[in-house]
Design a protein around this motif. Structure first.
Motif, PDB file in Angstrom:
ATOM      1  N   ARG A   1     -27.165  47.604  62.703  1.00 45.81           N
ATOM      2  CA  ARG A   1     -26.337  46.500  63.199  1.00 45.81           C
ATOM      3  C   ARG A   1     -26.674  45.203  62.458  1.00 45.81           C
ATOM      4  NH1 ARG A   1     -24.060  47.084  68.396  1.00 45.81           N
ATOM      5  NH2 ARG A   1     -23.294  44.984  67.995  1.00 45.81           N
ATOM      6  N   LEU A   2     -27.959  44.964  62.222  1.00 47.97           N
ATOM      7  CA  LEU A   2     -28.375  43.752  61.518  1.00 47.97           C
ATOM      8  C   LEU A   2     -27.933  43.784  60.056  1.00 47.97           C
ATOM      9  CD1 LEU A   2     -31.916  43.231  63.044  1.00 47.97           C
ATOM     10  CD2 LEU A   2     -30.032  41.592  63.139  1.00 47.97           C
ATOM     11  N   GLN A   3     -28.016  44.941  59.430  1.00 46.12           N
ATOM     12  CA  GLN A   3     -27.593  45.022  58.036  1.00 46.12           C
ATOM     13  C   GLN A   3     -26.083  44.847  57.912  1.00 46.12           C
ATOM     14  OE1 GLN A   3     -29.363  48.500  56.238  1.00 46.12           O
ATOM     15  NE2 GLN A   3     -31.425  47.646  56.381  1.00 46.12           N
ATOM     16  N   ALA A   4     -25.344  45.324  58.908  1.00 42.69           N
ATOM     17  CA  ALA A   4     -23.905  45.070  58.918  1.00 42.69           C
ATOM     18  C   ALA A   4     -23.625  43.574  59.072  1.00 42.69           C
ATOM     19  CB  ALA A   4     -23.244  45.850  60.044  1.00 42.69           C
ATOM     20  N   LEU A   5     -24.467  42.883  59.852  1.00 41.95           N
ATOM     21  CA  LEU A   5     -24.326  41.439  60.020  1.00 41.95           C
ATOM     22  C   LEU A   5     -24.445  40.730  58.675  1.00 41.95           C
ATOM     23  CD1 LEU A   5     -24.288  38.831  61.817  1.00 41.95           C
ATOM     24  CD2 LEU A   5     -26.777  39.080  62.001  1.00 41.95           C
ATOM     25  N   CYS A   6     -25.316  41.235  57.798  1.00 46.06           N
ATOM     26  CA  CYS A   6     -25.537  40.585  56.504  1.00 46.06           C
ATOM     27  C   CYS A   6     -24.293  40.589  55.627  1.00 46.06           C
ATOM     28  CB  CYS A   6     -26.687  41.272  55.765  1.00 46.06           C
ATOM     29  SG  CYS A   6     -28.303  40.924  56.487  1.00 46.06           S
ATOM     30  N   THR A   7     -23.366  41.487  55.888  1.00 45.29           N
ATOM     31  CA  THR A   7     -22.130  41.534  55.098  1.00 45.29           C
ATOM     32  C   THR A   7     -21.140  40.465  55.538  1.00 45.29           C
ATOM     33  OG1 THR A   7     -21.002  43.126  56.557  1.00 45.29           O
ATOM     34  CG2 THR A   7     -22.446  44.024  54.830  1.00 45.29           C
ATOM     35  N   LYS A   8     -21.439  39.764  56.634  1.00 44.72           N
ATOM     36  CA  LYS A   8     -20.509  38.778  57.194  1.00 44.72           C
ATOM     37  C   LYS A   8     -21.001  37.345  57.034  1.00 44.72           C
ATOM     38  CE  LYS A   8     -19.404  42.199  60.778  1.00 44.72           C
ATOM     39  NZ  LYS A   8     -19.473  42.507  62.224  1.00 44.72           N
ATOM     40  N   LEU A   9     -22.047  37.134  56.228  1.00 43.44           N
ATOM     41  CA  LEU A   9     -22.665  35.809  56.157  1.00 43.44           C
ATOM     42  C   LEU A   9     -21.858  34.823  55.315  1.00 43.44           C
ATOM     43  CD1 LEU A   9     -26.416  36.846  55.822  1.00 43.44           C
ATOM     44  CD2 LEU A   9     -25.101  36.339  57.887  1.00 43.44           C
ATOM     45  N   GLY A  10     -21.192  35.310  54.287  1.00 45.13           N
ATOM     46  CA  GLY A  10     -20.347  34.438  53.471  1.00 45.13           C
ATOM     47  C   GLY A  10     -21.096  33.235  52.911  1.00 45.13           C
ATOM     48  N   PRO A  11     -20.474  32.057  52.961  1.00 46.97           N
ATOM     49  CA  PRO A  11     -21.101  30.846  52.402  1.00 46.97           C
ATOM     50  C   PRO A  11     -22.414  30.471  53.076  1.00 46.97           C
ATOM     51  CG  PRO A  11     -18.741  30.505  52.774  1.00 46.97           C
ATOM     52  CD  PRO A  11     -19.095  31.792  53.432  1.00 46.97           C
ATOM     53  N   LEU A  12     -22.643  30.962  54.314  1.00 46.54           N
ATOM     54  CA  LEU A  12     -23.891  30.627  54.999  1.00 46.54           C
ATOM     55  C   LEU A  12     -25.113  31.165  54.268  1.00 46.54           C
ATOM     56  CD1 LEU A  12     -23.029  31.183  58.787  1.00 46.54           C
ATOM     57  CD2 LEU A  12     -23.326  29.019  57.593  1.00 46.54           C
ATOM     58  N   SER A  13     -24.916  32.139  53.379  1.00 46.98           N
ATOM     59  CA  SER A  13     -26.043  32.713  52.625  1.00 46.98           C
ATOM     60  C   SER A  13     -26.763  31.662  51.788  1.00 46.98           C
ATOM     61  CB  SER A  13     -25.550  33.843  51.719  1.00 46.98           C
ATOM     62  OG  SER A  13     -25.030  34.912  52.485  1.00 46.98           O
ATOM     63  N   LYS A  14     -26.072  30.544  51.478  1.00 43.38           N
ATOM     64  CA  LYS A  14     -26.692  29.487  50.676  1.00 43.38           C
ATOM     65  C   LYS A  14     -27.712  28.679  51.478  1.00 43.38           C
ATOM     66  CE  LYS A  14     -22.565  29.061  47.780  1.00 43.38           C
ATOM     67  NZ  LYS A  14     -21.457  28.172  47.319  1.00 43.38           N
ATOM     68  N   ASP A  15     -27.630  28.734  52.799  1.00 39.79           N
ATOM     69  CA  ASP A  15     -28.606  28.057  53.658  1.00 39.79           C
ATOM     70  C   ASP A  15     -29.939  28.805  53.543  1.00 39.79           C
ATOM     71  OD1 ASP A  15     -30.186  27.609  56.200  1.00 39.79           O
ATOM     72  OD2 ASP A  15     -28.496  26.270  56.614  1.00 39.79           O
ATOM     73  N   HIS A  16     -31.031  28.089  53.270  1.00 44.79           N
ATOM     74  CA  HIS A  16     -32.315  28.752  53.008  1.00 44.79           C
ATOM     75  C   HIS A  16     -32.797  29.550  54.225  1.00 44.79           C
ATOM     76  CE1 HIS A  16     -35.137  26.171  55.354  1.00 44.79           C
ATOM     77  NE2 HIS A  16     -34.196  25.249  55.189  1.00 44.79           N
ATOM     78  N   ARG A  17     -32.485  29.077  55.441  1.00 47.67           N
ATOM     79  CA  ARG A  17     -32.907  29.814  56.640  1.00 47.67           C
ATOM     80  C   ARG A  17     -32.156  31.139  56.753  1.00 47.67           C
ATOM     81  NH1 ARG A  17     -31.171  25.217  60.637  1.00 47.67           N
ATOM     82  NH2 ARG A  17     -29.492  25.296  59.081  1.00 47.67           N
ATOM     83  N   VAL A  18     -30.885  31.103  56.423  1.00 49.33           N
ATOM     84  CA  VAL A  18     -30.076  32.323  56.459  1.00 49.33           C
ATOM     85  C   VAL A  18     -30.535  33.279  55.361  1.00 49.33           C
ATOM     86  CG1 VAL A  18     -27.748  33.276  56.250  1.00 49.33           C
ATOM     87  CG2 VAL A  18     -28.105  31.106  57.461  1.00 49.33           C
ATOM     88  N   ALA A  19     -30.831  32.742  54.183  1.00 49.25           N
ATOM     89  CA  ALA A  19     -31.296  33.575  53.074  1.00 49.25           C
ATOM     90  C   ALA A  19     -32.618  34.259  53.426  1.00 49.25           C
ATOM     91  CB  ALA A  19     -31.456  32.725  51.814  1.00 49.25           C
ATOM     92  N   GLU A  20     -33.510  33.544  54.100  1.00 48.53           N
ATOM     93  CA  GLU A  20     -34.783  34.142  54.513  1.00 48.53           C
ATOM     94  C   GLU A  20     -34.571  35.238  55.547  1.00 48.53           C
ATOM     95  OE1 GLU A  20     -37.137  30.893  55.876  1.00 48.53           O
ATOM     96  OE2 GLU A  20     -37.477  30.070  53.854  1.00 48.53           O
ATOM     97  N   LEU A  21     -33.645  34.998  56.489  1.00 55.01           N
ATOM     98  CA  LEU A  21     -33.335  36.017  57.489  1.00 55.01           C
ATOM     99  C   LEU A  21     -32.782  37.266  56.804  1.00 55.01           C
ATOM    100  CD1 LEU A  21     -32.879  37.002  60.429  1.00 55.01           C
ATOM    101  CD2 LEU A  21     -30.649  35.851  60.347  1.00 55.01           C
TER     102      LEU A  21
END
Length: 418
Positions: free
Chosen positions: A388-408
Motif C-alpha cells: 500500500r505504501l509503495q503504491a502511494l509513492c506512485t501518486k506523489l507527483g510534484p511533492l517528490s521535490k519536497d525533501h521530507r517527501v523524498a526522505e519518506l
C-alpha cells in the motif's frame, strides 16, 4: 536488447533502478536473469523508468537470459537460487498443496494407494486445528511466520486423506478447503499472487464438493482480491457476483453475504461507480442486524466493525476526498481499540489518509500519516501495508521535490513486500 542492456544504455546501475522502483537490488537482478517476472503493480513503473511501452517491456522480458557480464551481474545479485531455504520451503508448500487437492478428488481406494505409513486423523481435530491456525494468522505481526505451521498442517491433512479412514467425509473436505484458503492468505500476504490463486481455486473446488456454500463463497471473495490487486476490477466484479449467488444458498445466520457486499463495493469503486459502491456498502451494513454467527473463528470474521475504514478507502478510490477524510479519521480511532490484526488495519487507514494529503498537495499531511504507516509496516513486516505504501509513492507527483517527501519515499523503498 534485453532488460539489462536497456538499463545500462540508460545509465542506471541495478541499485539505482531498484531505488527508483522501490524494490531490492536482488529483485532487479532476478528480472534480468529471467528467474522471475515483475509483479503487475511493478510493470508500469519499470516500463516508465526504461522509457518503454508495456508491449516493449514484454519484449524485453521475453528475450533469453542475459549472458556474459550481464549474466554474472544478475547471478551475483540473485540470492534465491535452487538451494535457498525460503524457495525450498515454498516449493514444498506448493507440492503438498497440490497433493492435497488431488487426494480430495480421488476415490478412496486410489487415494489410499498413493502413500504408505500414514497417520490417522479425525475431521473434528482438523477443524479445531484450522480454527487455531486462523487465530495465529490473525494475531501474527508477520504473516510469513505462519507459513511453516500451515505447511505442516497440510502434510498432516495429506496423510489423513491418503489413509482414507474417514472416507473423505464432508467434514474432512470442508476442513481441507478451510486450510487451502488459509494457505492462499499466507501466499497473498507474501505477494505471491499465482500461488494464492492456485490455493483459492483448490479451496473453491473442494468447498463445492463438500456443499459448504459459505466457505465456497468466502473462497471466491479471496480470489477476487487477487484480481483487484492487479487492478482487474471487472474480472473481480464477475467473481464476486458468483460469490453473491453462492452465499445466498448458505446459512442466513452467518455474515457471508454481507462480506461479499463489502468487497463488491471495492470492485465498484475501482470501476468508478459511486452509486453501485454505495449500494453495496448499504447491503454490507445490514450485518449489524445479525444477532449471532458473524464470525466462526476462522475463514469468516466479518462483523462490520471495519466498515467505516472500508467506506473511507472506497471514497479515496473514487476521488471523493470530501467524504473520505472524516470517515477515515473515525476509522482511525476504531483501529486504535482493535485487537489482533490492528497493525495491518491501522496501517491501511494511515496510508489512505496520506494519499489524501498527496491528492491535496499537502506535504504535512502526506508525511505525517505516511511516517506512522511506515513505522507500522516496519514493526509488523506486513507485505500488505508495504505494498500500500509503495503504491502511494506512485501518486506523489510534484511533492517528490519536497525533501521530507523524498526522505519518506526513500525509506518506503527499503520495505520488503515479500
Amino acid at each position: 536488447m534485453g532488460l539489462a542492456e536497456r538499463r545500462k544504455a540508460l545509465g542506471y546501475s541495478q541499485e539505482e533502478l531498484a531505488e527508483l522502483l522501490g524494490v531490492d537490488r536482488t529483485t532487479v537482478g532476478r528480472w534480468e536473469s529471467g528467474k522471475i517476472k515483475p509483479q503487475p503493480h511493478q510493470r508500469r513503473g519499470l516500463a516508465a523508468a526504461l522509457g518503454a511501452s508495456l508491449t516493449e517491456l514484454d519484449a524485453l522480458l521475453a528475450l533469453p537470459r542475459a549472458t556474459g557480464q550481464e549474466a554474472s551481474e544478475a547471478q551475483s545479485s540473485d540470492h534465491t537460487g535452487a538451494g535457498d531455504p525460503d524457495e525450498m520451503i515454498r516449493r514444498e508448500f506448493l507440492r503438498i498443496l497440490t497433493v492435497s487437492g488431488v487426494l480430495t478428488a480421488l476415490p478412496l481406494d486410489e487415494a489410499r494407494a498413493l502413500t504408505d505409513g500414514v497417520h490417522r486423523g479425525s475431521p473434528a481435530d482438523f477443524t479445531r486445528m484450522n480454527s487455531h491456525l486462523w487465530q495465529v494468522y490473525q494475531l501474527a505481526r508477520s504473516k510469513g511466520a505462519v507459513y511453516p505451521i500451515v505447511r505442516d498442517q497440510l502434510t498432516t491433512l495429506n496423510e489423513a486423506l491418503a489413509a482414507g479412514t474417514q472416507g473423505n467425509s464432508r467434514t474432512l473436505l470442508s476442513a481441507a478447503a478451510d486450510l487451502f484458503q488459509l494457505a492462499g492468505e499466507v501466499s497473498f500476504d507474501a505477494n505471491r499472487y499465482a500461488d494464492a490463486a492456485a490455493a483459492y481455486s483448490l479451496a473453491a473446488s473442494v468447498s463445492k464438493d463438500a456443499r459448504s456454500y459459505d466457505l465456497w463463497a468466502c473462497t471466491l471473495v479471496r480470489h477476487a482480491y487477487v484480481d483487484m490487486s492487479e487492478r482487474r476490477y471487472q474480472e473481480a466484479a464477475q467473481v464476486l457476483k458468483a460469490a453473491e449467488r453462492v452465499a445466498d444458498r448458505g446459512d442466513s445466520d452467518l455474515a457471508t453475504r454481507y462480506w461479499v457486499a463489502s468487497v463488491q463495493a471495492e470492485a465498484h469503486a475501482g470501476l468508478g461507480d459511486l452509486a453501485a459502491c454505495e449500494r453495496a456498502l448499504a447491503r454490507a451494513e445490514k450485518v449489524q442486524y445479525l444477532t449471532s454467527g458473524c464470525a466462526n473463528g476462522g475463514w469468516l470474521r466479518f462483523d462490520g466493525n471495519r466498515l467505516s475504514e472500508e467506506r473511507g478507502a472506497r471514497y479515496v478510490q473514487l476521488g471523493r476526498l470530501d467524504l473520505a477524510e472524516a470517515t477515515l479519521k473515525q476509522a482511525l480511532g476504531q483501529t486504535a481499540l482493535a485487537s489482533g490484526h490492528s497493525y495491518r488495519r491501522r496501517g491501511a487507514v494511515l496510508t489512505d489518509l496520506a494519499a489524501i494529503g498527496a491528492q491535496r498537495s499537502d506535504p504535512e499531511q502526506l508525511v505525517g500519516y505516511g511516517r506512522e504507516a511506515l513505522s507500522l509496516a516496519q514493526a509488523s513486516a506486513s507485505g500488505y501495508v508495504a505494498r500500500r505504501l509503495q503504491a502511494l509513492c506512485t501518486k506523489l507527483g510534484p511533492l517528490s521535490k519536497d525533501h521530507r517527501v523524498a526522505e519518506l519515499r526513500a525509506d518506503i523503498a527499503t520495505l520488503s513486500t515479500l
